[in-house]
Design an enzyme around this catalytic site. Structure first.
Site, PDB file in Angstrom:
ATOM      1  N   GLY A 119       0.766  -1.320  -0.036  1.00  0.00           N
ATOM      2  CA  GLY A 119       0.045   0.060   0.031  1.00  0.00           C
ATOM      3  C   GLY A 119       0.978   1.329   0.111  1.00  0.00           C
TER       4      GLY A 119
ATOM      5  N   HIS B 258       8.007  -7.859  -2.941  1.00  0.00           N
ATOM      6  CA  HIS B 258       6.982  -8.394  -3.677  1.00  0.00           C
ATOM      7  C   HIS B 258       7.089  -9.667  -4.350  1.00  0.00           C
ATOM      8  CE1 HIS B 258       4.702  -4.627  -3.010  1.00  0.00           C
ATOM      9  NE2 HIS B 258       5.822  -4.096  -3.080  1.00  0.00           N
TER      10      HIS B 258
ATOM     11  N   ASP C 201     -18.253 -13.361 -22.161  1.00  0.00           N
ATOM     12  CA  ASP C 201     -18.618 -13.542 -21.097  1.00  0.00           C
ATOM     13  C   ASP C 201     -20.160 -13.956 -20.922  1.00  0.00           C
ATOM     14  OD1 ASP C 201     -16.416 -12.846 -20.054  1.00  0.00           O
ATOM     15  OD2 ASP C 201     -17.118 -10.686 -19.863  1.00  0.00           O
TER      16      ASP C 201
ATOM     17  N   CYS D 207       5.164  -6.251   1.588  1.00  0.00           N
ATOM     18  CA  CYS D 207       5.868  -4.678   1.893  1.00  0.00           C
ATOM     19  C   CYS D 207       4.702  -3.955   2.875  1.00  0.00           C
ATOM     20  CB  CYS D 207       5.493  -3.957   0.672  1.00  0.00           C
ATOM     21  SG  CYS D 207       6.317  -2.595   0.272  1.00  0.00           S
ATOM     22  N   TYR D 208       3.842  -3.173   2.706  1.00  0.00           N
ATOM     23  CA  TYR D 208       2.977  -2.411   3.641  1.00  0.00           C
ATOM     24  C   TYR D 208       2.397  -3.428   4.641  1.00  0.00           C
ATOM     25  CZ  TYR D 208      -0.413   0.874   5.699  1.00  0.00           C
ATOM     26  OH  TYR D 208      -1.052   1.735   6.484  1.00  0.00           O
TER      27      TYR D 208
ATOM     28  N   GLY E   7     -22.923 -12.817 -27.554  1.00  0.00           N
ATOM     29  CA  GLY E   7     -22.073 -13.549 -28.552  1.00  0.00           C
ATOM     30  C   GLY E   7     -20.496 -13.257 -27.946  1.00  0.00           C
TER      31      GLY E   7
ATOM     32  N   GLU F  18       4.650 -11.226  -5.878  1.00  0.00           N
ATOM     33  CA  GLU F  18       3.731 -11.495  -7.029  1.00  0.00           C
ATOM     34  C   GLU F  18       4.239 -10.787  -8.076  1.00  0.00           C
ATOM     35  OE1 GLU F  18       3.626  -9.301  -4.392  1.00  0.00           O
ATOM     36  OE2 GLU F  18       2.740  -7.370  -4.871  1.00  0.00           O
TER      37      GLU F  18
ATOM     38  N   LYS G  44     -10.724 -13.179 -16.342  1.00  0.00           N
ATOM     39  CA  LYS G  44     -11.266 -13.465 -17.894  1.00  0.00           C
ATOM     40  C   LYS G  44     -10.428 -14.817 -18.225  1.00  0.00           C
ATOM     41  CE  LYS G  44     -12.828 -11.663 -21.538  1.00  0.00           C
ATOM     42  NZ  LYS G  44     -14.336 -10.641 -21.542  1.00  0.00           N
TER      43      LYS G  44
HETATM   44  N1  GLN Z   1       4.463   2.940   1.557  1.00  0.00           N
HETATM   45  C1  GLN Z   1       5.137   1.540   2.124  1.00  0.00           C
HETATM   46  C2  GLN Z   1       6.694   2.116   1.879  1.00  0.00           C
HETATM   47  O1  GLN Z   1       6.783   2.934   1.200  1.00  0.00           O
HETATM   48  C3  GLN Z   1       4.853   0.158   1.584  1.00  0.00           C
HETATM   49  C4  GLN Z   1       5.027   0.124   0.067  1.00  0.00           C
HETATM   50  C5  GLN Z   1       4.500  -0.778  -0.589  1.00  0.00           C
HETATM   51  O2  GLN Z   1       3.672  -1.727   0.049  1.00  0.00           O
HETATM   52  N2  GLN Z   1       4.932  -1.147  -1.722  1.00  0.00           N
HETATM   53  O3  GLN Z   1       7.581   1.445   2.502  1.00  0.00           O
END
Ligand code: GLN
Length: 519
Positions: free
Chosen positions: A61, A178, A236, A88-89, A233, A180, A375
């Site tokens: 976040g 991250h 979905d 992360c956040y 058609g 992901e 999708k």
């Molecule tokens: N805002 C937080 C930071 O800057 C988390 C960033 C994030 O979740 N990518 O560390």
């Protein structure tokens, strides 16, 4: 009004803290055949517990956890015994709530962005089977300065002491990077370890099992009620139709309004695809009516409005003939759900009308059987249900159809010319083996005429434009690099086989600045 399909699969909840990658996290989990949903961080712990998730993931976040108004979570969530992975956040929040300290990294130049060499402790279940030095994708301005009690560091980088943390006893894990994103080299292994080894998921999410439980639920819901579906058609609505047909058969009626502006043979293809499926399928051939309404209109916005209005009128007339309708089916899919409210199911689209459906058809409730699916999952489901391949892999096609691919006023003759030319272009793209790598390709009949020489005589005919784009999400797009010899073949065939065209151009603009469609 809309209906949330509950489901009996093992569940991972992704708690959204406003990260850029929330959808991507959900995709990555689903790819591992584990069902997940994105929910708002505002969801109460009681609601979360009631869903019985096997694990929870906190997204990243943009905020800083130490600021007063940044998104938080009730401390109680950490003592439920449900495994949690903070990203992360999410990791920072976990550490913060449990009594650790988070600080701004920029003051001590500890911020990290992009690919970062990361040393991991492969004794941790989270990193099991991975190589101990790896590349992880970082994007943070804050950092975990002090660990909460009970947590240990299980990864570090040159700048970051706590690149990953673990509280083994409580099944709590946090990563500063991250997993992901594809740039994190062993990201999917990490997620797999979390989902399978830590949460104990067995991976039971397949489209076969989804179809089975959805059919059952639709049956329970609909009872002996009557259901109406507007079939365009498109992928979905076609898949939704197959699913409903399987569930309630005779009680379902599909109305397909053919405005005569479909691609060559497409109206018949749609009809054939549903001919033997046992669906009450009504095709309304309304070409004449649409052509009349569009006569002499060249403004693109006016064209769209006229088509939308005519569509509603035709649909309404047919729906009224059917008498009482209890449920209306919509083909809403999961990205629409997430985008319209950060996973916050309450705010979602009760007014959303797929295909410009009328608000005033009287019905009790809307059924949205695809609202949990991405999708590609919808496509897989379509294949599982036996939907024809052409429909499963159909390119996106604008509701107003060829009306917005004929520049200027529309005549029956222009529709014919464009249908023929477009069909040749599509055929040659398929022949060249490019149909999956070019995400959308079509022809546009411009309102320009130019002089040509054909058969030793002068011609004064239409200019046709070809358009092909590559894109992953249709938000931005690049023009496709179609080989010249393929373009040549297309050009020769069109001029020879379709009357009325003596010049062909290829559109070499990207989106932005252009749009994919011309109008
Ligand atoms: N805002 C937080 C930071 O800057 C988390 C960033 C994030 O979740 N990518 O560390």
């Amino acid at each position: 009004m809309s209906q949330m399909f509950s489901n009996k699969h093992e569940l991972i909840l992704v708690v959204d803290f406003g990260g850029q990658y929330n959808q991507l996290i959900a995709r990555r989990i689903r790819e591992q055949h584990i069902y997940c949903e994105v929910i708002s961080y505002r969801t109460s712990v009681a609601e979360i517990v009631a869903r019985k998730p096997k694990g929870i993931i906190f997204t990243g976040g943009p905020d800083s956890v130490y600021l007063k108004n940044s998104p938080k979570i009730d401390k109680e969530i950490f003592s439920l015994g449900i495994p949690i992975l903070g990203i992360c956040y999410g990791a920072q929040l976990m550490a913060h709530v449990l009594g650790g300290e988070i600080a701004a990294a920029k003051d001590s130049s500890l911020a990290e962005f992009g690919k970062t060499v990361t040393h991991i402790d492969t004794h941790s279940v989270l990193f099991r089977g991975m190589s101990d030095t790896t590349i992880a994708w970082m994007s943070h301005n804050d950092y975990i300065k002090r660990l909460p009690e009970g947590s240990i560091a299980i990864a570090h980088t040159a700048k970051c002491r706590y690149a990953a943390i673990e509280d083994r006893e409580r099944h709590l894990y946090g990563v500063q990077f991250h997993p992901e994103v594809n740039h994190t080299v062993q990201g999917s292994e990490l997620l797999k370890n979390f989902l399978r080894s830590i949460c104990g998921c067995h991976a039971d999410w397949t489209m076969e099992s989804y179809a089975e439980s959805a059919v059952k639920e639709i049956r329970e819901k609909v009872g002996d009620g009557r259901v109406l579906l507007a079939l365009s058609g498109g992928v979905d609505s076609s898949v939704a139709c197959m699913l409903l047909a399987k569930a309630v058969g005779e009680q379902l009626t599909c109305i397909f309004v053919d405005h005569g502006l479909m691609r060559k043979n497409e109206g018949d293809e749609v009809e054939n695809a549903f001919a033997d499926s046992g669906v009450n399928f009504i095709r309304i051939n309304a070409a004449e009516r649409f052509m009349k309404a569009l006569a002499g209109i060249s403004d693109p916005e006016k064209k769209r409005k006229i088509i939308g209005m005519e569509f509603i009128r035709v649909f309404e007339t047919e729906a009224q003939k059917l008498g009482r309708i209890d449920y209306l089916v919509q083909g809403t899919i999961y990205p629409d759900v997430i985008e319209s409210g950060a996973g916050d199911a309450a705010v979602i689209k009760s007014h959303h009308n797929v295909g410009g459906l009328p608000d005033f058809v009287d019905f009790k409730e809307i059924i949205e059987p695809l609202r949990l699916l991405f999708k590609d999952e919808v496509r897989k489901l379509g294949l599982t249900l036996g939907l024809a391949e052409e429909l499963v892999w159909r390119q996106p096609f604008p509701g107003p159809g060829l009306a917005v691919r004929i520049i200027g006023n529309i005549t029956a003759e222009k529709v014919r010319i464009l249908q023929e030319a477009d069909a040749i272009f599509r055929e040659e793209i398929v022949n060249a083996g490019l149909s999956r790598s070019i995400n959308q390709y079509f022809a546009v009949l411009t309102d320009m005429r130019s002089v040509g020489v054909m058969g030793d005589g002068r011609s004064y005919d239409h200019t046709l434009a070809l358009r092909g784009v590559t894109t992953s999400d249709f938000m931005t797009a690049d023009f496709a690099r179609i080989p010249y010899d393929v373009l040549e073949k297309v050009s020769v065939r069109i001029v020879n086989e379709v009357g009325g065209i003596n010049r062909i151009v290829y559109d070499i603009t990207s989106k932005p600045p252009s749009t994919i469609e011309w109008e």
